[in-house]
Structure formats: C-alpha cells, structure tokens
Scaffold this active site. Structure first.
Site, PDB file in Angstrom:
ATOM      1  CB  SER A   1      93.063 -30.058 -51.849  1.00 36.60           C
ATOM      2  OG  SER A   1      92.044 -30.551 -51.010  1.00 36.60           O
TER       3      SER A   1
ATOM      4  CG  ASP B   1      93.293 -39.580 -56.824  1.00 26.93           C
ATOM      5  OD1 ASP B   1      92.297 -38.919 -56.476  1.00 26.93           O
ATOM      6  OD2 ASP B   1      93.185 -40.681 -57.398  1.00 26.93           O
TER       7      ASP B   1
ATOM      8  CE1 TYR C   1      84.645 -45.574 -48.086  1.00 25.63           C
ATOM      9  CE2 TYR C   1      86.222 -44.090 -49.128  1.00 25.63           C
ATOM     10  CZ  TYR C   1      85.071 -44.844 -49.186  1.00 25.63           C
ATOM     11  OH  TYR C   1      84.321 -44.885 -50.347  1.00 25.63           O
TER      12      TYR C   1
END
Length: 204
Positions: free
Chosen positions: A8, A73, A158
């Site tokens: 990442s 993920d 989110y």
C-alpha cells in the site's frame, strides 16, 4: 530485524499496521510500504471478494520483492444496497480513490432510506504471503450505521459516514475517533490482530 512489506502507498494504513505490530510487542519486524521498495507492476484487483483481491496484491508484492507481503482489501458493505459498494468501494463514483465523490454518491443513493435501515459494515480482508508461497488470509468486520452527512476529519475513505455500533460515545463517526480508539475497534485492526501469530513467526 525482518522486513515485511505492506502492499500500500496509504500512509494511514501503514501507520495502522505499525501501531498494531508495536502494540503486540513484535520488535523483530520492520514494516515498509510500496514507497520503500523498487517499483513493480501491480496486478489489477479483479477478484469478486475482499479476500481474493487481498491475495492478488500480497502474492504480487511477495513475488516482486522477495519479502513477506501483507495486503489489505477493504470497503463498506451497506445492507440496503445488498452489500454494495463492497469490493467496488474505492471506485464507487467511477474514479479510484476519490473519497469525497464516493461519499457523495453513497449518500445520494441512500437519501430516502430511514435510519433503522441504514445498517452497514466495514470489512477488511488481510492476506500475508511469504516468498516461499505460504498464505494466510483473515477477515475483520465492524458493524455500524451510515450517517446522513459526513462528520469528522480523521481517517479516510468512508470513515466520515460510518457511526460504529461499539463506540462508547454513540453517534460519533469513525472519522471522529482517535487513532487509538479506532485501533481498538476497526475492521482492519480486527483482521491484522488475527495475522499477529503469522507475523510474529516472521520476526523470530
């Protein structure tokens, strides 16, 4: 000191894994990110599940660098949308990683959904793949409700829309939690904690 790669470039994910490793007392591990290793072609995330995509990323990283590789993920699964955005969470609005656009679209899609039907879960699948081909895959879930508008400046994705069920000060979004509070509750922390035995073995 053994190196382990987190596949990442997200600095907050990297910091989170480093905090989990440190809190577990794993002193023999040096967690590095994609910006710390030579660039390699990353395979497209074509899996239909979080687990499949995590494995694609972890296998690719381990193969390219020769390091044990952790990949995550994750996304949000909204009950009223039959579990969507799911694996499409990062590109829900059509542009990968545009958090603000993704949040706006999700809010618009739920604009007429009442509070009692706004149940949702953050989901994280984490895979650890060794250069020798050993694989461990774990999953963590964090239940909550989707707020009618964004709140808070911490976190990413989110987080501003998600109010966790297990927050002692109910009603806060996960973007209003401190990193320490989030580490104690979050989907990714739950998944990473399950990886600790395998990570510990790497540092021994």
């Amino acid at each position: 000191m053994s190196k382990v790669l987190l596949a990442s470039r997200n600095a907050k994910k990297l910091a989170e894994l480093r905090r989990v490793v440190a809190a577990a007392g794993l002193t023999g591990l040096d967690v590095v990110g994609l910006d710390d290793v030579p660039e390699y072609p990353e395979e497209p995330e074509t899996g239909a599940t979080f687990e499949a995509n995590a494995l694609i990323k972890a296998r690719s990283g381990a193969r390219a660098t020769g390091l044990p590789c952790v990949a995550d993920d994750s996304g949000i699964a909204v009950d009223a949308l039959n579990g969507m955005p799911g694996v499409l969470s990062a590109r829900w609005s059509g542009v990968h990683g545009d958090d603000a656009a993704n949040n706006r679209l999700l809010l618009a899609q739920l604009s007429d959904v009442p509070t009692e039907r706004r149940g949702t879960a953050f989901v994280s699948a984490c895979a650890l793949v060794s250069p020798e081909g050993d694989e461990t895959v774990v999953r963590g879930e964090w239940r909550g409700v989707l707020l009618p508008e964004p709140k808070g400046d911490n976190g990413f994705g989110y987080d501003p829309l998600f109010a966790p069920d297990d927050d002692a000060a109910a009603g806060r979004s996960s973007a209003e939690l401190s990193p320490q509070e989030k580490d104690a509750l979050s989907h990714r922390a739950k998944a990473l904690t399950q990886l600790l035995p395998a990570l510990k073995a790497l540092g021994e």
